[in-house]
Design a protein around this motif. Structure first.
Motif, PDB file in Angstrom:
ATOM      1  N   SER B 245     -12.912   0.890   2.723  1.00 44.91           N
ATOM      2  CA  SER B 245     -11.745   1.179   2.717  1.00 44.91           C
ATOM      3  C   SER B 245     -10.977  -0.082   2.147  1.00 44.91           C
ATOM      4  O   SER B 245     -11.433  -1.178   2.299  1.00 44.91           O
ATOM      5  CB  SER B 245     -10.998   1.031   4.316  1.00 44.91           C
ATOM      6  N   PRO B 246      -9.768   0.027   1.318  1.00 44.06           N
ATOM      7  CA  PRO B 246      -8.899  -1.014   0.644  1.00 44.06           C
ATOM      8  C   PRO B 246      -8.481  -2.007   1.577  1.00 44.06           C
ATOM      9  O   PRO B 246      -8.132  -1.261   2.759  1.00 44.06           O
ATOM     10  CB  PRO B 246      -7.994  -0.325  -0.154  1.00 44.06           C
ATOM     11  N   ASP B 247      -8.579  -3.222   1.374  1.00 38.26           N
ATOM     12  CA  ASP B 247      -7.577  -4.160   2.316  1.00 38.26           C
ATOM     13  C   ASP B 247      -6.525  -4.876   1.616  1.00 38.26           C
ATOM     14  O   ASP B 247      -6.744  -5.203   0.608  1.00 38.26           O
ATOM     15  CB  ASP B 247      -8.978  -5.204   2.593  1.00 38.26           C
ATOM     16  N   PRO B 248      -5.407  -4.574   2.331  1.00 37.68           N
ATOM     17  CA  PRO B 248      -4.237  -4.980   1.737  1.00 37.68           C
ATOM     18  C   PRO B 248      -3.933  -6.514   1.322  1.00 37.68           C
ATOM     19  O   PRO B 248      -3.654  -6.668   0.401  1.00 37.68           O
ATOM     20  CB  PRO B 248      -3.102  -4.373   2.828  1.00 37.68           C
ATOM     21  N   GLY B 249      -4.535  -7.159   2.409  1.00 38.75           N
ATOM     22  CA  GLY B 249      -4.538  -8.528   2.098  1.00 38.75           C
ATOM     23  C   GLY B 249      -5.611  -9.067   0.925  1.00 38.75           C
ATOM     24  O   GLY B 249      -5.001  -9.797  -0.028  1.00 38.75           O
ATOM     25  N   THR B 250      -6.608  -8.319   0.693  1.00 39.62           N
ATOM     26  CA  THR B 250      -7.331  -8.611  -0.502  1.00 39.62           C
ATOM     27  C   THR B 250      -6.556  -8.077  -1.811  1.00 39.62           C
ATOM     28  O   THR B 250      -6.770  -8.650  -2.781  1.00 39.62           O
ATOM     29  CB  THR B 250      -8.723  -7.782  -0.393  1.00 39.62           C
ATOM     30  N   THR B 251      -5.982  -7.011  -1.840  1.00 42.80           N
ATOM     31  CA  THR B 251      -5.177  -6.455  -2.934  1.00 42.80           C
ATOM     32  C   THR B 251      -4.236  -7.646  -3.354  1.00 42.80           C
ATOM     33  O   THR B 251      -4.278  -7.873  -4.567  1.00 42.80           O
ATOM     34  CB  THR B 251      -4.519  -5.244  -2.673  1.00 42.80           C
ATOM     35  N   LYS B 252      -3.482  -8.177  -2.374  1.00 41.16           N
ATOM     36  CA  LYS B 252      -2.800  -9.266  -2.787  1.00 41.16           C
ATOM     37  C   LYS B 252      -3.220 -10.575  -3.307  1.00 41.16           C
ATOM     38  O   LYS B 252      -2.904 -10.967  -4.405  1.00 41.16           O
ATOM     39  CB  LYS B 252      -1.700  -9.570  -1.631  1.00 41.16           C
ATOM     40  N   ASP B 253      -4.432 -10.718  -2.775  1.00 38.81           N
ATOM     41  CA  ASP B 253      -5.043 -11.891  -3.395  1.00 38.81           C
ATOM     42  C   ASP B 253      -5.589 -11.617  -4.741  1.00 38.81           C
ATOM     43  O   ASP B 253      -5.326 -12.507  -5.428  1.00 38.81           O
ATOM     44  CB  ASP B 253      -6.293 -12.328  -2.287  1.00 38.81           C
ATOM     45  N   ILE B 254      -6.104 -10.813  -4.895  1.00 45.95           N
ATOM     46  CA  ILE B 254      -6.691 -10.359  -6.321  1.00 45.95           C
ATOM     47  C   ILE B 254      -5.562 -10.394  -7.266  1.00 45.95           C
ATOM     48  O   ILE B 254      -5.481 -10.867  -8.216  1.00 45.95           O
ATOM     49  CB  ILE B 254      -7.401  -9.103  -6.423  1.00 45.95           C
ATOM     50  N   PHE B 255      -4.642  -9.604  -7.098  1.00 42.86           N
ATOM     51  CA  PHE B 255      -3.175  -9.593  -7.919  1.00 42.86           C
ATOM     52  C   PHE B 255      -2.723 -10.986  -8.146  1.00 42.86           C
ATOM     53  O   PHE B 255      -2.647 -11.329  -9.223  1.00 42.86           O
ATOM     54  CB  PHE B 255      -2.174  -9.084  -7.230  1.00 42.86           C
ATOM     55  N   ASP B 256      -2.620 -11.996  -7.235  1.00 43.38           N
ATOM     56  CA  ASP B 256      -2.182 -13.183  -7.528  1.00 43.38           C
ATOM     57  C   ASP B 256      -3.074 -14.071  -8.413  1.00 43.38           C
ATOM     58  O   ASP B 256      -2.744 -14.639  -9.186  1.00 43.38           O
ATOM     59  CB  ASP B 256      -2.199 -13.764  -5.906  1.00 43.38           C
ATOM     60  N   ARG B 257      -4.375 -13.921  -8.034  1.00 43.09           N
ATOM     61  CA  ARG B 257      -5.589 -14.594  -8.861  1.00 43.09           C
ATOM     62  C   ARG B 257      -5.188 -14.043 -10.290  1.00 43.09           C
ATOM     63  O   ARG B 257      -5.543 -14.827 -11.241  1.00 43.09           O
ATOM     64  CB  ARG B 257      -6.786 -14.475  -8.404  1.00 43.09           C
ATOM     65  N   CYS B 258      -5.167 -12.713 -10.473  1.00 44.45           N
ATOM     66  CA  CYS B 258      -5.080 -12.406 -11.920  1.00 44.45           C
ATOM     67  C   CYS B 258      -3.735 -12.756 -12.662  1.00 44.45           C
ATOM     68  O   CYS B 258      -4.016 -13.165 -13.631  1.00 44.45           O
ATOM     69  CB  CYS B 258      -5.454 -10.836 -11.841  1.00 44.45           C
ATOM     70  N   CYS B 259      -2.885 -12.927 -11.888  1.00 38.94           N
ATOM     71  CA  CYS B 259      -1.579 -13.196 -12.418  1.00 38.94           C
ATOM     72  C   CYS B 259      -1.597 -14.541 -12.875  1.00 38.94           C
ATOM     73  O   CYS B 259      -1.014 -14.953 -13.799  1.00 38.94           O
ATOM     74  CB  CYS B 259      -0.305 -12.789 -11.446  1.00 38.94           C
ATOM     75  N   SER B 260      -2.315 -15.346 -12.241  1.00 40.88           N
ATOM     76  CA  SER B 260      -2.457 -16.601 -12.470  1.00 40.88           C
ATOM     77  C   SER B 260      -3.397 -17.020 -13.758  1.00 40.88           C
ATOM     78  O   SER B 260      -3.024 -18.074 -14.472  1.00 40.88           O
ATOM     79  CB  SER B 260      -2.959 -17.910 -11.303  1.00 40.88           C
ATOM     80  N   LEU B 261      -4.054 -15.981 -14.096  1.00 44.59           N
ATOM     81  CA  LEU B 261      -4.889 -16.008 -15.411  1.00 44.59           C
ATOM     82  C   LEU B 261      -3.927 -15.480 -16.650  1.00 44.59           C
ATOM     83  O   LEU B 261      -4.109 -15.937 -17.652  1.00 44.59           O
ATOM     84  CB  LEU B 261      -6.114 -15.360 -15.260  1.00 44.59           C
ATOM     85  N   GLU B 262      -3.233 -14.469 -16.096  1.00 44.77           N
ATOM     86  CA  GLU B 262      -2.509 -13.631 -16.997  1.00 44.77           C
ATOM     87  C   GLU B 262      -1.281 -13.353 -16.471  1.00 44.77           C
ATOM     88  O   GLU B 262      -0.942 -12.504 -15.769  1.00 44.77           O
ATOM     89  CB  GLU B 262      -3.204 -12.471 -17.464  1.00 44.77           C
ATOM     90  N   PRO B 263      -0.091 -14.295 -16.683  1.00 45.00           N
ATOM     91  CA  PRO B 263       1.357 -14.164 -16.091  1.00 45.00           C
ATOM     92  C   PRO B 263       1.831 -12.861 -16.272  1.00 45.00           C
ATOM     93  O   PRO B 263       2.616 -12.254 -15.472  1.00 45.00           O
ATOM     94  CB  PRO B 263       1.944 -15.365 -16.418  1.00 45.00           C
ATOM     95  N   SER B 264       1.843 -12.360 -17.378  1.00 42.33           N
ATOM     96  CA  SER B 264       2.243 -11.063 -17.625  1.00 42.33           C
ATOM     97  C   SER B 264       2.162  -9.877 -16.838  1.00 42.33           C
ATOM     98  O   SER B 264       2.559  -8.990 -16.819  1.00 42.33           O
ATOM     99  CB  SER B 264       2.282 -10.603 -18.958  1.00 42.33           C
ATOM    100  N   LEU B 265       0.849 -10.057 -16.152  1.00 44.52           N
ATOM    101  CA  LEU B 265       0.725  -8.944 -15.172  1.00 44.52           C
ATOM    102  C   LEU B 265       1.596  -8.572 -13.988  1.00 44.52           C
ATOM    103  O   LEU B 265       1.653  -7.525 -13.427  1.00 44.52           O
ATOM    104  CB  LEU B 265      -0.939  -9.153 -14.641  1.00 44.52           C
ATOM    105  N   ARG B 266       2.345  -9.614 -13.855  1.00 42.69           N
ATOM    106  CA  ARG B 266       3.645  -9.458 -12.755  1.00 42.69           C
ATOM    107  C   ARG B 266       4.121  -8.213 -13.133  1.00 42.69           C
ATOM    108  O   ARG B 266       4.736  -7.669 -12.066  1.00 42.69           O
ATOM    109  CB  ARG B 266       4.533 -10.627 -13.030  1.00 42.69           C
ATOM    110  N   GLY B 267       4.167  -7.879 -14.273  1.00 42.33           N
ATOM    111  CA  GLY B 267       5.045  -6.513 -14.647  1.00 42.33           C
ATOM    112  C   GLY B 267       4.162  -5.343 -14.616  1.00 42.33           C
ATOM    113  O   GLY B 267       4.523  -4.235 -15.351  1.00 42.33           O
ATOM    114  N   ALA B 268       2.992  -5.503 -14.174  1.00 40.84           N
ATOM    115  CA  ALA B 268       1.995  -4.361 -14.095  1.00 40.84           C
ATOM    116  C   ALA B 268       2.725  -3.241 -13.051  1.00 40.84           C
ATOM    117  O   ALA B 268       3.333  -3.513 -12.155  1.00 40.84           O
ATOM    118  CB  ALA B 268       0.522  -4.726 -13.755  1.00 40.84           C
ATOM    119  N   GLN B 269       2.183  -2.054 -13.422  1.00 37.67           N
ATOM    120  CA  GLN B 269       2.794  -0.653 -12.785  1.00 37.67           C
ATOM    121  C   GLN B 269       1.737   0.041 -12.178  1.00 37.67           C
ATOM    122  O   GLN B 269       0.690  -0.240 -12.595  1.00 37.67           O
ATOM    123  CB  GLN B 269       3.680   0.170 -13.721  1.00 37.67           C
ATOM    124  N   ASP B 270       2.076   0.988 -11.333  1.00 39.34           N
ATOM    125  CA  ASP B 270       1.241   1.992 -10.830  1.00 39.34           C
ATOM    126  C   ASP B 270      -0.158   1.245 -10.266  1.00 39.34           C
ATOM    127  O   ASP B 270      -1.140   1.789 -10.735  1.00 39.34           O
ATOM    128  CB  ASP B 270       0.811   2.658 -11.802  1.00 39.34           C
TER     129      ASP B 270
END
Lengths: 347, 341
Positions: B245-270
């Motif tokens: 099962s996907p974990d929502p806290g993990t989702t946010k953590d992955i997204f934040d870590r990736c955005c710190s490597l590639e800031p333009s990902l803040r604009g990612a959709q879907d």
């Protein structure tokens, strides 16, 4: 002080923004207007794939190499910003291919990670025996021009959909300085035999599995007359047409065939790509960019024109360096009119 | 034996590629693929499919390198052909960045990928928290396209593919001469292997088509892998977690870590969240075994436990498994001709 920019391609809009950013604070009376008969998505800039890459040789035009570098560094600085996506700005890596060894280009230290291709990489491209790999930037004008337009609109710059017939027309209206960014049709405002169309045609396809740009070079046939594949954020642009002196903006079936066959030979997987659009445009080709002041008589007074046109197939590549240079010329006009002193250090 | 009947259990990247290799090395074999899950519901479908080796502590490096090289060469040829887009195989360039300079600056696979070199100072400026990096070009196998392409190739050679949950390899002994076990994490239950354990990975698959380069943090936890239609953002490596099962806290953590490597990902959709259990083991179990009950024998070839490196070595291990199947068949034919005397 009324300033009119003629032309709303990448050169016109970026020059407008650059001047407004630098001088609006110093010249409160600055009123800026943009005049153009074509706006995005119908400008020459909109048809370009948007890859930052100068020609192979700068022909000793060190000034242009510096402007290219200024543009690259400026864009690189914006990459990490929240605006990057809206600007249509992103990094892209890829290949330049040759049939024989060539000297390194003037821009090898401007782009990131420039190196020669390894033998294994060259196996991907039969018929090519030498090449470069580097990481550069894409700046898609179908996003960048609207972004520039928004920034300008926020600053109160006015836009007019109008074909300007002469510089005098502007001066008669009370414009003090005209910035001439009319690209390939600059000759209609002032004859310029050095300015010629460099006609190009491109096919836009859906090929999202292509992640690299591939630019081939054929020293004999000249720049852009050899196939290229440039993946954008939505479409991949296939091209390889450069016809000097051809003013025809209609798509040519023969050119379509040339582009399609050559690009599919270069990258066989393109055969599966869906064709979405075809487009032709006229690169404003000139032996060197015309970026200079001209003082014209208007009745009993003088009026100023800053020319900024003739960027050939490297307009996006060089645009910001030229905008900054045009802004410096504008600054010198202001100083002469004693409207602004050079920025003083605050004590 | 006229047409040896071979069953391959498992339809992930290892099962399908192993079945394909068997049809290539043993054209007279009748091969059947049996699995309870198929694309898009296999572990392989969650993975980004990047050709980027994972090191197996229990396997000699030269063997791992051979597997990787074989896989890379095979996919490289397809990426260069007209089939590339259908097969979902494409080249991708990018950077692996390290906060601390790694002990081993030249990994064993550096001469297999393309254009491997240390990152320049200018390139590293894009990653202010990292002080060292490697730039190279590698391949990516997008799933489902790659698995669907393998299935298509299999069907074209007459391989039968059935949905079937195999509870015990022995249940196949009367229908098949040789069984190949590519059950991945399922091998824990299927053959009672206590040495295999899940390493849970959660990933995000997002729409960010302007991302053309991969970025991976050398710690293996944060990565950005651009695929044909979606970019895979990762990830986690949670040992012994069986949760799908996907974990929502993990989702946010992955997204934040990736955005710190590639800031333009803040604009990612879907943003789509997926979870897979890497079938992890000290070494890939790639060996023969003979099961026997009451005098009846069933030769088995095991090919499972690829952990985080399934895509990277799949073709190399599939070819080895096919070779072992050949040995099993030769042994069967040898013993059956002896029986005839």
């Amino acid at each position: 002080m009324r300033v009119a920019i003629i032309g709303a391609g990448v050169i016109g809009l970026s020059t407008a923004l650059c001047i407004h950013e630098q001088y609006h604070g110093l010249v409160p009376s600055l009123e800026m207007e943009v005049y153009a008969d074509r706006y995005t998505p119908h400008t020459t800039s909109d048809g370009a794939a948007g890859l930052w890459q100068p020609y192979l040789s700068d022909h000793g035009n060190l000034q242009e190499t510096l402007w290219n570098k200024e543009t690259f560094d400026y864009l690189l600085g914006h990459l990490g910003s929240a605006a990057a996506k809206e600007m249509g700005l992103f990094l892209i890596s890829g290949y330049n291919l040759f049939t024989q060894p060539v000297p390194d280009p003037s821009w090898k230290n401007i782009v990131l990670g420039f190196r020669n291709l390894t033998p294994k990489e060259l196996e991907l491209f039969p018929g090519y025996s030498y090449g470069w790999f580097n990481t550069a930037l894409m700046l898609e004008c179908r996003s960048y021009l609207p972004w520039l337009t928004n920034r300008l609109t926020q600053r109160g710059v006015k836009f007019f959909h109008k074909k300007v017939e002469s510089f005098q027309e502007m001066f008669a209206q009370g414009v003090d300085v005209v910035i001439n960014c009319t690209g390939v049709r600059a000759g209609e405002l002032q004859p310029d035999p050095e300015l010629q169309p460099g006609r190009g045609q491109v096919i836009k396809v859906l090929a999202p599995w292509v992640k690299h740009f591939i630019i081939t070079h054929d020293i004999k046939s000249g720049i852009y007359n050899s196939p290229y594949v440039i993946p954008g954020s939505e479409f991949t642009v296939l091209g390889g047409i450069y016809q000097h002196g051809n003013w025809n903006e209609e798509n040519s079936a023969q050119d379509h065939k040339t582009i399609w066959e050559n690009c599919c030979r270069l990258l066989p997987t393109l055969q599966e790509a869906k064709i979405v659009q075809e487009w032709s445009g006229l690169r404003p080709a000139r032996p060197r960019v015309r970026l200079e002041r001209e003082t014209l008589r208007h009745g009993h007074s003088q009026a100023e024109v800053i020319h900024n046109y003739g960027h050939g197939g490297f307009g996006i590549t060089i645009h910001w360096g030229c905008a900054m240079a045009a802004a410096r010329l504008f600054g010198s006009i202001l100083q002469e009119k004693k409207l602004a002193s050079p920025p003083q250090p605050r004590l | 034996m006229a047409a040896p009947k071979v069953a391959v259990v498992g339809a992930g990247v290892v099962g399908l590629s192993t079945a394909l290799c068997i049809t290539e090395s043993c054209p007279s074999c009748s091969v059947t693929v049996l699995s309870d899950q198929f694309s898009p519901n296999t572990t392989s479908d969650v993975a980004a499919g990047m050709l980027f080796p994972h090191t197996y502590p229990g396997t000699p490096i030269h063997v791992q390198k051979q597997w990787f090289k074989e896989t890379f060469t095979y996919l490289f040829a397809i990426s260069n052909s007209a089939e590339a887009s259908e097969a979902g195989i494409h080249l991708v360039s990018g950077w692996q960045v390290f906060k601390d300079t790694p002990k081993e600056e030249l990994p064993f696979w550096s001469d297999v990928v393309l254009g491997f070199r240390p990152m320049s100072e200018a390139e590293l400026q894009k990653f202010p928290q990292h002080q060292f990096g490697q730039a190279f070009t590698t391949l990516k196998c997008d799933c489902p396209p790659y698995l669907l392409w393998l299935e298509k190739r299999l069907k074209a050679t007459g391989v039968q593919i059935y949905t079937r949950k195999v509870a015990d390899l022995w249940e196949l002994h009367s229908e098949y001469n040789v069984v190949v076990n590519c059950a991945g994490i399922g091998a824990q239950q299927l053959v009672g292997d206590k040495k295999i354990f899940p390493v849970r990975g959660q990933v995000l698959k997002v729409h960010a088509p302007w991302v053309k380069n991969f970025i991976r943090d050398g710690d293996g936890l944060t990565y950005i892998y651009p695929g044909i239609h979606r970019v895979t953002l990762g990830g986690t490596r949670e040992k012994d977690s069986w949760s799908l099962s996907p974990d929502p806290g993990t989702t946010k953590d992955i997204f934040d870590r990736c955005c710190s490597l590639e800031p333009s990902l803040r604009g990612a959709q879907d943003i789509e969240v997926k979870v897979g259990l890497r079938p992890s083991r000290q070494s890939v179990r790639l060996e023969r075994e003979v099961l026997s009950q009451g005098g009846v024998k069933l030769p088995v070839v095991h090919n499972y436990g690829h952990g985080a490196g399934g895509f990277s070595v799949h073709r190399g291990t599939a070819k080895e498994a096919a070779r072992l199947v050949g040995e099993c068949i030769a042994a069967l034919q040898g013993s059956s001709s002896r029986a005839k005397l």
